[in-house]
Design an enzyme around this catalytic site. Structure first.
Site, PDB file in Angstrom:
ATOM      1  N   CYS A   1       0.860  -1.182   0.000  1.00  0.00           N
ATOM      2  CA  CYS A   1       0.000   0.000   0.000  1.00  0.00           C
ATOM      3  C   CYS A   1       0.897   1.233   0.000  1.00  0.00           C
ATOM      4  CB  CYS A   1      -0.909  -0.008   1.228  1.00  0.00           C
ATOM      5  SG  CYS A   1      -1.848   1.516   1.412  1.00  0.00           S
TER       6      CYS A   1
ATOM      7  N   ASP B   1      -0.373  -5.631   0.461  1.00  0.00           N
ATOM      8  CA  ASP B   1      -1.661  -5.986  -0.127  1.00  0.00           C
ATOM      9  C   ASP B   1      -1.522  -7.360  -0.760  1.00  0.00           C
ATOM     10  OD1 ASP B   1      -3.129  -3.629   0.447  1.00  0.00           O
ATOM     11  OD2 ASP B   1      -2.236  -2.603  -1.276  1.00  0.00           O
TER      12      ASP B   1
END
Lengths: 127, 127, 127, 127, 127, 127, 127, 127, 127, 127
Positions: free
Chosen positions: C31, C38
């Protein structure tokens, strides 16, 4: 042996015709080559003609007995699907009618066969 | 090695042509680069030409043996899908025919390849 | 950092072009706001141009390495989807190409992003 | 109380617009008649206008806080769906936008409500 | 006995009309031939007319009580589906309305019946 | 032909011994009667002896190659399960070891075979 | 009619006895009261006596034919389960043996019957 | 690199100790041989000592950061499982503690590793 | 109103007693407080006494009619479970007997109630 | 704020005590650190003391209202589980009682907490 005369009908309900689907999960016939039993699921889907035009529906118990009449019949997947389609079409003269059979595999291959009468609306076609 | 001459056919049933689908869950070939085995599921779907025009169906046991003939073949996903499609098309001269292969991943990636012959009706296209 | 030069291709098989789908279930990036990792699933689907017109397919191992090159990259869901789509399009010049990313939620919200190149046939569009 | 001013946006990525879907599995509001809590899943799907036309995406954390602002609000299923759709449309001025809410049943009945802005492409419509 | 007067309505929310779906998983009536209970799932789906044209939604608790009023009614699958469709249409005068009933099989056959009012958008039709 | 010499090991980690389970979903051998391929899933579960007593673990890539060495072997379900159990026991001299094979059916019958070495703790026994 | 003489056996593999499970998903017999077909799944689980004590395993194809011999037999759920258990016990003289039958319901009730020979280890008992 | 000093704790609630389970679905480390990423699910289960004896629980956000510290670590399945078990045991001094890791396969083989501290109650053991 | 006199029995099969389980998926009674219908699944499990000691089994059609006799009865979850257990125990005098009822929730809470007669073997106890 | 005085009870049914399980799928409280909502599933399982000894059951609607009273409470997973267990134990003085909470993850980690009163029978313990 398969006996379409078992099939019984009753008048379709008044008003805009419904679409009817009956799924028989316990169909069995015999392989015509080996004599071994085949097991399948038979889905029947149809729209009766309107009640005002003499539209009829197939009676559920007679449908079950009709399916049972294939128990000792040696018949190929493709042929049994075509025959059920033709027999039901003769019995209910539907606007359209569709038969789908699903067979638990033999030799690691499972099969689905589709037969139909009339113009099937797009939303009821495959896969 | 793959051998299309194994494929056997029988006449399609009379009447409106059925749509036929055979799913083989136990297909294996070899990766042409590493020699490691690949494992896939092969779905064959086709509509034979009408019986009156000489339409035929593929015989199920011969189809199984044909698939087994790839067991020692080093061949890419894309090529094996194309080849099965071409061999079956040659064997049954269908109205249309479709082959879909699904491969358990390598390196965390799983794959699906589609090949076809003729105009596939919309309801039998992807994904 | 993401490196499209890793992507390798090979000639598409002769004959009617196949449709190819690769699903990578183990994609991870970072992120860009929080630096937290992620995790997503990336589905790539495309039709190569015909072999006779120089059509090519992406090589599977190079695709895997390309995806791994995002491991330390801080990038938004929308941007990574767009970038994968653009990089693959440049690499294979396909007839059409589609990238779908599915992300395990953050804060109780999970997300799916779709990007595309060219005219996607209706059967391969959403949801 | 619901507060659309919480919603934050960022510019859409350059290039052909992506389609974005966020599914919030933990939405709760109150039944306006009984005061009992309702629990639902809210799916938001939209295509931003192109980046070159000022297209924007909704920021994920602000979306979560916006949803949380309904926690003490007494509001019907139909109205909350319509309101989320209107608030998000105002925030992102999308090419099109769709909100689908799924509610765990009351009295043995579960419900799904759909609202939309603009022309939804066929592949993203019901059921 | 079935009692459509139980059905209560409230004004549709302002703005572009929503599509509403209520699924009742606990419907029971009686077989008119044998008197044995039938158990089904009833899905109602409709689009109210716009609020500005007097569009209304069915109130959820009244819908539940209406369904309960079939508990002692002997009625065929096809007829109960048609009747619910007609009663709801009378109650909400919708843009379109659809009723789908799913019945746990008798004699190894399970059934699904569809009835409708008005022009159902393609995405809400079968199967 | 099956080749246990392929199996490679590495020292078990220090400390209280772990329990290790490897599930190979792509095992294939041949039926010794018909020559047709069999497809199965092979689960190996074992506890190595403590590191301080010379305990070892089987190396994953060598396990994969060992399994592949059955590809052309004609061997019954019961015998292949027993053999894998014996070969692995010889390779890692475990505290206990268990092999479970699951076979996609032949003739509509699917099978599971269990073999073991040493005293399996109750929580790792059947079914 | 059911015919236990069809059952064929082969010597158990040497070494610690394996546990063997065969699940036949396509069993059919007849209801002795109504003559209607019953459909069930038959699971057989047993441990042969050690090879050195003359232990044997049931041959898979003969098991299939034995099950098929019930196709025209009118027999209750409880009795067919007991009978299969007794016939197999006679055929393989196992250390222990267990038969579990699962029947798709009649009249909305589905059933499972368990029969056994010898002392079943705890991990193979119900439910 | 893995950093157990990240782990934070808080006092266990008063009264009979609870059993606590945290399942992290997004764990990733590196294969020490190939450098390729591994992806796994890590389940931690433990019973803290009673609050009156200084029992503590691991704080959830610190657990997440601790797991993230393995992102660039080359480490075998067995070793990472053992290490997490040892680090957590040091951090919370539990009555008992258990770590189970599940790994998406490499080369068609998926793995589960279990490590533990103290006497695990029977109901929390395998498989 | 519930009527245990409907229950019919037949002699248990000779030999080691079987364990019998009947699951009725379509049970309905009424809430004694609100009069609203309750819907549940009723599982009956028991071991008859040996045939030589007069052991009997409950006849399936009579069981179905007995369950139907609760259709208009206002009775709590706990009481109906206890009553079915007591009535069946009186009817078949089993070695042991167990009744488990599962109820689709009211107010977002679903319930399971267990009642029993005699000493239930460990493998048939909860959860 | 949580209010155990809401809990209402009624006498346990006569006879051998039943085991009762209520699963509330829509529990929400607040994280005491961040103020963000937590969403969980709460399972309550207990055996009341015998009716003759004053055994009581918790009334279902009061249980629902009691759970709703946590909606605005900032409380940790471990503490809320312990508190529900203590409050219910005080309300029904059961033979034994168990509370299991399942929480949709935060930061990619989902959690299950178990608390108990008295001696839980083995079949109702973890995992």
């Amino acid at each position: 042996m398969p006996d379409a005369s078992i099939l019984d009908v009753f008048p379709a309900p008044a008003g805009d015709p419904v679409v009817i689907e009956h799924t028989a999960e316990e169909f069995t016939s015999l392989c015509p080559k080996t004599g071994h039993p085949d097991f399948g699921v038979v889905t029947l889907r149809y729209r009766p003609r309107p009640a005002g035009e003499g539209g009829v529906c197939v009676e559920l118990k007679s449908l079950k007995l009709y399916y049972q009449s294939f128990r000792d019949e040696g018949i190929f997947y493709e042929a049994v699907t075509r025959r059920i389609c033709d027999d039901l079409t003769a019995a209910v003269s539907p606007a359209w009618l569709q038969v789908i059979t699903d067979w638990r595999g033999r030799g690691g291959i499972r099969s689905r066969i589709r037969a139909q009468t009339g113009e099937i609306p797009p939303e009821y076609r495959g896969p």
